[in-house]
Design an enzyme around this catalytic site. Sequence first.
Site, PDB file in Angstrom:
ATOM      1  N   LYS A   1      13.185  -1.516  -7.522  1.00 29.00           N
ATOM      2  CA  LYS A   1      12.177  -2.139  -8.400  1.00 29.00           C
ATOM      3  C   LYS A   1      11.717  -3.480  -7.840  1.00 29.00           C
ATOM      4  CE  LYS A   1       9.806  -2.787 -12.275  1.00 29.00           C
ATOM      5  NZ  LYS A   1       9.574  -4.204 -12.422  1.00 29.00           N
TER       6      LYS A   1
ATOM      7  N   GLU B   1       3.552  -4.656  -5.245  1.00 30.63           N
ATOM      8  CA  GLU B   1       2.550  -4.914  -6.288  1.00 30.63           C
ATOM      9  C   GLU B   1       1.839  -6.245  -6.038  1.00 30.63           C
ATOM     10  OE1 GLU B   1       3.365  -6.551 -10.596  1.00 30.63           O
ATOM     11  OE2 GLU B   1       3.894  -4.427 -10.494  1.00 30.63           O
TER      12      GLU B   1
END
Length: 326
Positions: free
Chosen positions: A190, A197
Amino acid sequence: MKIAMVGLGRMGANMVRRLMKGGHQCVVHDRDPKAVEKLVSEGAIGASSLEDLAKKLDAQPRAVWIMVPAGEATENTVQQLSGLLSKGDIIIDGGNSYFKDDARRAKQLEPKGIRYVDAGTSGGVWGFERGYCLMIGGQTEAVKYLEPIFATLAPGIGSIERTPGRKADQGTAEKGYLHCGPPGAGHFVKMIHNGIEYGMMQAYAEGLDIMRGANQKHLAPEHQYDLNLGEICELWRRGSVVTSWLLDLTAMALLEDPKLEKYTGYVNDSGEGRWTVQAAVEEAVPAEVLTSSLYTRFRSRQEHTFAEKVLSAMREKFGGHTEKKG
């Protein structure tokens, strides 16, 4: 299945709602009694404290999902729960914890027989409707036991076409959840996800800023273009190779506020980008784009460009992150 949720913020509350909609029983606790009362009115079982929560979990093994801010809040919650749970019980950290903290906590809980699972959770404020992409770390047996929970929270296959050549029985990834490895592996994946991102957001933001500046007077008249950025984003959503959910959210923001006047361009970072860069340094892996995008967020707190307003708008749209004032 019966599970507890500690932390009923934007994501925690909606995860409870999705679980209850999927037929699971949820015991809920938050330091804000009103947040508990709201979910009790929707069918959850309220708990006034962690002690009360542990008592109301009558299923064996007991499973407690934590959705509180990473760092001290998560650490304190894990330590308190370790004194209330017993051998075989499971603590799941679904926040944005540092993967090295996960490995340490899992080791600390081993003597008590309490199992620790880390679940990197992506989906933001849209997760109730779209589902949550789950990157999971932990012991195989504990993860397997929790699979009905993960399957309910995850998006499922949905309307996305199967990757050409992929077999139907190849694993759970296409359903939106994956056991990535031992404790810490979920949050490590993550962390990298969030670093990527940052880079994707920065690329969109810079490209839109260049197009916005294409009508500047110092440019040759035949090279000046007055471009509609919102319509260009809408265009790119249809068949372009740069199509993504981030682009969808950018198109939404520009439709609502074409000049992004409600944003100052102050772009915060929640930690994962820094940890990603740190991991790159430790592994001696060059990560120029991810590092640059992190530094741009630092700079945004001193000066603001249109690109930074685009970043801020995207953060609000996918995660409900509001700009820090002052």
